[in-house]
Write an enzyme that holds these catalytic residues in place. Structure first.
Site, PDB file in Angstrom:
ATOM      1  N   CYS A  79       2.660  -3.719  -4.196  1.00  0.00           N
ATOM      2  CA  CYS A  79       3.619  -3.049  -3.307  1.00  0.00           C
ATOM      3  C   CYS A  79       2.901  -2.405  -2.115  1.00  0.00           C
ATOM      4  O   CYS A  79       2.427  -3.121  -1.241  1.00  0.00           O
ATOM      5  CB  CYS A  79       4.462  -2.065  -4.123  1.00  0.00           C
ATOM      6  N   HIS A 171       6.072  -4.333  -9.016  1.00  0.00           N
ATOM      7  CA  HIS A 171       5.258  -3.373  -9.787  1.00  0.00           C
ATOM      8  C   HIS A 171       5.017  -3.848 -11.221  1.00  0.00           C
ATOM      9  O   HIS A 171       5.701  -3.374 -12.135  1.00  0.00           O
ATOM     10  CB  HIS A 171       5.985  -2.024  -9.848  1.00  0.00           C
ATOM     11  N   GLU A 173       2.868  -2.959 -13.194  1.00  0.00           N
ATOM     12  CA  GLU A 173       2.413  -1.836 -14.036  1.00  0.00           C
ATOM     13  C   GLU A 173       3.589  -1.083 -14.654  1.00  0.00           C
ATOM     14  O   GLU A 173       3.408  -0.302 -15.580  1.00  0.00           O
ATOM     15  CB  GLU A 173       1.509  -0.883 -13.230  1.00  0.00           C
TER      16      GLU A 173
HETATM   17  N1  GLN Z   1       7.966   1.342   0.904  1.00  0.00           N
HETATM   18  C1  GLN Z   1       6.581   1.581   0.620  1.00  0.00           C
HETATM   19  C2  GLN Z   1       5.718   1.337   1.854  1.00  0.00           C
HETATM   20  O1  GLN Z   1       6.175   0.819   2.809  1.00  0.00           O
HETATM   21  C3  GLN Z   1       6.097   0.718  -0.527  1.00  0.00           C
HETATM   22  C4  GLN Z   1       6.879   1.051  -1.763  1.00  0.00           C
HETATM   23  C5  GLN Z   1       6.124   0.940  -3.043  1.00  0.00           C
HETATM   24  O2  GLN Z   1       4.881   0.851  -3.082  1.00  0.00           O
HETATM   25  N2  GLN Z   1       6.847   1.010  -4.122  1.00  0.00           N
HETATM   26  O3  GLN Z   1       4.578   1.686   1.844  1.00  0.00           O
END
Ligand code: GLN
Length: 191
Positions: A79, A171, A173
Site C-alpha cells: 500500500c 494489505h 499483513e
Molecule cells: N492512502 C495512503 C497513501 O496514499 C495509502 C493507504 C494505505 O497504506 N493503507 O499513502
C-alpha cells in the site's frame, strides 16, 4: 534470517506480528542508525505515504535505503510502501525511492470504495484474500521487460514484481493467509 520492517508510521506492527507467527526474527527501522544492522529483507508497510516520506527524509533514511534496494535486498512494499517504491506517481509528483518501474495512482479507488475486501489470483500462489484501504493501484508498468504483473483486480494491476522488489496495493499483513509473506521470505532466503 532477519527481516527489517520500516517502523516510522503506519501498519508496521501487523507485519511484525505476521513475521513472528512465521518464526522469523525482525528488527524495526526507526532511525538511520538502525540501518547499520544486518538484515536479509525489507518490508515497507502501509500507512500514509506523505508522512512516511517526510519522516524518512527527516531521519536521513531515504538514500541509505535506496542504496540497499539498488544493491538487491528483497523488499516488500504494501500500500503506502508500494507508493514509496514507485518510479512514478500520477497524482503526486513527490517520488520517494523511485526504484520500482511502475506508475501508481494514490487513493485510486475514490471515496465509496475507500476500503474493500476481495479474493483474486496471485501469481505463483493461487487465490488470496485482499484487503484494500484507501489503496493505490498500478496504472501502468513503466518497463514491461523488467516487471512482472502478479495480480489484477477488475483489470487494475494490484501487485507487481521487478527483480527483488514486490509492490502490493493491498494489505496481506491484515489477513490470516500467510502465503504472500511466505513467498517473500523464500525470496529473502534465496539471496
Ligand atoms: N492512502 C495512503 C497513501 O496514499 C495509502 C493507504 C494505505 O497504506 N493503507 O499513502
Amino acid at each position: 534470517m532477519n527481516i527489517a520492517v520500516l517502523a516510522i508510521q503506519g501498519a508496521f506492527a501487523e507485519h511484525i506480528d505476521k513475521l513472528k507467527k512465521l518464526g522469523v526474527d525482525c528488527i524495526e527501522l526507526r532511525q538511520a542508525a538502525d540501518l547499520e544492522q544486518d538484515f536479509d529483507g525489507l518490508i515497507l508497510p502501509g500507512g500514509e505515504s506523505t508522512v512516511q516520506r517526510k519522516l524518512l527524509r527527516e531521519h536521513d533514511m531515504v538514500e541509505p535505503l535506496r542504496k540497499k534496494i539498488g544493491q538487491g535486498i528483497p523488499v516488500l512494499g504494501t500500500c503506502a510502501g508500494l507508493i514509496l517504491l514507485a518510479q512514478e506517481i500520477s497524482n503526486d509528483g513527490d517520488v520517494c525511492f523511485g526504484t520500482l518501474p511502475v506508475r501508481v495512482q494514490r487513493n485510486a479507488y475514490g471515496r465509496q470504495l475507500g476500503s474493500f475486501h476481495t479474493e483474486e489470483e496471485f501469481a505463483g500462489i493461487g487465490r488470496v484474500p485482499m484487503s484494500f484501504i484507501r489503496a493505490p493501484y498500478i496504472e501502468s508498468v513503466v518497463n514491461r521487460n523488467q516487471t512482472e504483473i502478479l495480480a489484477t483486480v477488475e483489470d487494475r494491476i494490484v501487485a507487481a514484481r521487478s527483480g527483488n522488489q514486490i509492490g502490493i496495493a493491498f494489505h496481506p499483513e491484515l489477513d490470516e493467509d500467510d502465503r504472500i509473506h511466505e513467498m517473500f521470505l523464500e525470496m529473502c532466503r534465496g539471496v
